[in-house]
Motif scaffolding. Structure first.
Motif, short mmCIF file in Angstrom:
data_model
loop_
_atom_site.label_atom_id
_atom_site.label_comp_id
_atom_site.label_asym_id
_atom_site.label_seq_id
_atom_site.Cartn_x
_atom_site.Cartn_y
_atom_site.Cartn_z
N THR A 204 0.82 -1.20 0.00
CA THR A 204 0.00 0.00 0.00
C THR A 204 0.87 1.26 0.00
OG1 THR A 204 -0.14 0.24 2.41
CG2 THR A 204 -1.69 -1.28 1.35
N ALA A 205 0.20 2.38 -0.16
CA ALA A 205 0.92 3.66 -0.17
C ALA A 205 1.62 3.92 1.16
CB ALA A 205 -0.06 4.80 -0.47
N LYS A 206 1.16 3.26 2.24
CA LYS A 206 1.80 3.41 3.54
C LYS A 206 2.81 2.31 3.83
CE LYS A 206 -2.11 5.91 5.57
NZ LYS A 206 -3.11 5.94 6.67
N GLY A 207 3.11 1.49 2.82
CA GLY A 207 4.15 0.49 2.96
C GLY A 207 3.71 -0.83 3.56
N ARG A 208 2.39 -1.04 3.73
CA ARG A 208 1.92 -2.30 4.30
C ARG A 208 1.74 -3.34 3.20
NH1 ARG A 208 -2.69 -3.35 6.91
NH2 ARG A 208 -3.89 -1.90 5.63
N ARG A 209 2.15 -4.58 3.50
CA ARG A 209 1.86 -5.70 2.60
C ARG A 209 0.45 -6.19 2.88
NH1 ARG A 209 5.56 -9.32 -0.05
NH2 ARG A 209 7.53 -8.26 -0.44
N LEU A 210 -0.33 -6.32 1.81
CA LEU A 210 -1.74 -6.64 1.97
C LEU A 210 -2.13 -7.68 0.92
CD1 LEU A 210 -3.90 -5.29 3.89
CD2 LEU A 210 -4.70 -4.09 1.86
N TRP A 211 -2.81 -8.73 1.39
CA TRP A 211 -3.35 -9.73 0.46
C TRP A 211 -4.66 -9.21 -0.12
CZ3 TRP A 211 -1.26 -13.92 -1.70
CH2 TRP A 211 -0.13 -14.49 -1.09
N VAL A 212 -4.80 -9.29 -1.45
CA VAL A 212 -6.02 -8.84 -2.11
C VAL A 212 -6.47 -9.90 -3.11
CG1 VAL A 212 -5.45 -6.39 -1.87
CG2 VAL A 212 -4.75 -7.64 -3.94
N ARG A 213 -7.75 -9.87 -3.37
CA ARG A 213 -8.30 -10.68 -4.46
C ARG A 213 -8.65 -9.73 -5.59
NH1 ARG A 213 -13.83 -14.43 -4.39
NH2 ARG A 213 -13.69 -15.10 -6.56
N THR A 214 -8.05 -9.91 -6.73
CA THR A 214 -8.29 -9.03 -7.87
C THR A 214 -8.84 -9.84 -9.03
OG1 THR A 214 -7.27 -7.50 -9.45
CG2 THR A 214 -5.86 -9.26 -8.59
N SER A 215 -9.90 -9.35 -9.62
CA SER A 215 -10.52 -10.06 -10.75
C SER A 215 -10.81 -9.05 -11.85
CB SER A 215 -11.81 -10.75 -10.32
OG SER A 215 -12.74 -9.82 -9.80
N GLY A 216 -10.78 -9.52 -13.07
CA GLY A 216 -11.03 -8.64 -14.20
C GLY A 216 -11.76 -9.35 -15.32
N MET A 217 -12.57 -8.62 -16.05
CA MET A 217 -13.28 -9.16 -17.21
C MET A 217 -13.33 -8.10 -18.31
SD MET A 217 -17.31 -9.04 -16.07
CE MET A 217 -17.80 -9.43 -17.76
N ALA A 218 -13.40 -8.57 -19.54
CA ALA A 218 -13.34 -7.67 -20.69
C ALA A 218 -14.73 -7.21 -21.10
CB ALA A 218 -12.66 -8.38 -21.86
N ILE A 219 -14.82 -5.96 -21.56
CA ILE A 219 -16.03 -5.41 -22.17
C ILE A 219 -15.76 -5.32 -23.67
CG2 ILE A 219 -17.60 -3.46 -22.29
CD1 ILE A 219 -17.77 -5.03 -19.68
N MET A 220 -16.56 -6.04 -24.45
CA MET A 220 -16.35 -6.10 -25.89
C MET A 220 -17.29 -5.12 -26.60
SD MET A 220 -14.14 -8.70 -25.95
CE MET A 220 -14.13 -9.33 -27.62
#
Length: 385
Positions: A204-220
């Protein structure tokens, strides 16, 4: 005059008008739009070409437009006061005059500021924000044509950035080991429309390590990926508990293996001599385990002798005697010689009662020292031959 009018070019007026101008085919699909139309609703020219005009209108407001497009007859018109969908998923209330001429529909529209549904939009936005905070889930949207990004407030909070900070960042927020993973996933989504759902770490911007779930999908749009949208969730607490649980399970498994090994403590006492001290009760499950481990050790070490030390065995019944006898027979089948030590008088009587004459053909000795000496002499004799 007619000759002069015929030579006039109207493209300049079309593109510079302050009104939202468009031209539709008879079936309602867009042929042309001007810059004000596109900028007001946030679309690109290529994304609107051939698009159904009715799909830009909020479902609850689209019925009059559909009725007009289904009607026949030239030189007919409709005044449409409706909410239109902006590309950022917000609404714009527009007042359009649509007129059918020569097999086409010409439209001119204005944005109606006074009729913007502020209260309804604000209520929905506040509800969405509360849901995001509760679930610690943010959203994001990347416009591939302009390379700009949009983040929701929760996405800013997860990154520990002030709301409104320019989100035009690359993968630099991800930890170095996870940057190639997210980079490849986003590239595949942007190029081929391949969705992704990953659990990664950011700094993070404050230097913390953080576990995240990130997902993405396409718009056609028109068969081409124009945007990538996705969700971004803080799963740090859950992920750290999961990792802690896995570490504890690994420790338990290691301890179990160590305890299991102690129950079958195979010792290499000489180059080709193995010893197995037997302690406590030898049931069928333990006998099977002892046999399997002992035979593997004989093969692995190329053992010629195996000493079965029964000093720690307190009592022997018929089943125990038979299981020990089978272990010795299995050793012989691998070409090794089995020796038994530590048989006390009480055990000797039990073996005779259980097996008649005891361990026929098996060398028995008083203790482990004597057994090792016998093995050393036997090894020496084999070396001379």
């Amino acid at each position: 005059m007619s000759q002069d009018e015929h030579g006039l070019q109207y493209e300049f007026f079309f593109q510079t008008s302050r009104d939202l101008l468009c031209v539709l085919r008879a079936d309602g699909r867009l042929l042309r739009t001007n810059e004000v139309f596109r900028s007001t609703l946030g679309y690109t020219e290529s994304s609107l070409a051939g698009e159904d005009f009715a799909r830009l209108v909020v479902f609850e407001d689209v019925a009059p437009l559909q009725a007009f497009l289904r009607s026949s007859g030239d030189d007919t018109e409709i005044k449409l006061n409706a909410r239109f969908l902006n590309r950022d998923l917000s609404h714009r209330r527009l007042l359009f005059l649509l007129r059918r001429l020569g097999g086409k529909v010409y439209g001119s529209g204005l944005e109606v500021e006074a009729q913007e549904p502020v209260d309804e939009w604000k209520r929905r936005r506040d509800l969405l924000q509360k849901m995001q905070v509760t679930g610690r889930v943010g959203g994001w949207d990347v416009d591939l044509a302009t390379s700009t990004q949009y983040w929701t407030e929760e996405t800013y909070r997860i990154h520990e950035l002030p709301v409104g900070f320019d989100p035009n960042v690359d993968v630099s927020f991800y930890t170095p080991e996870h940057q190639p993973i997210i980079g490849a996933a986003f590239e595949a989504c942007a190029r081929e429309g391949t969705p992704y759902d990953l659990q990664l770490q950011i700094i993070t911007a404050k230097g913390r390590r953080l576990w995240v779930r990130t997902s993405g999908m396409a718009i056609m749009e028109n068969g081409k990926v124009t945007r990538v949208i996705g969700a971004f969730q803080d799963i740090d607490d859950y992920k750290r508990r999961e990792i802690e649980l896995e570490e504890k399970l690994a420790i338990i498994e290691k301890q179990r293996s160590e305890i299991h090994a102690l129950s079958v403590p195979i010792i290499q006492v000489w180059d080709d001599v193995l010893a197995l001290p037997v302690m406590g009760e030898v049931d069928q499950a333990r006998a099977d385990d002892m046999t399997a481990r002992l035979l593997d050790a004989v093969v692995a070490h190329g053992a010629r002798f195996v000493i079965l030390d029964l000093t720690g065995v307190e009592a022997v019944d018929e089943g125990t005697a038979e299981r020990l006898s089978r272990i010795l027979r299995a050793i012989r089948l691998l070409g090794a010689e089995g020796l038994v030590t530590g048989i006390r008088p009480a055990l000797a009587q039990a073996f005779i009662l259980c097996l008649g004459s005891g361990f026929e053909g098996v060398t028995t000795l008083r203790n482990l020292r004597e057994a090792i000496q016998v093995c050393m002499r036997g090894g020496a004799r084999r070396a001379k031959h």
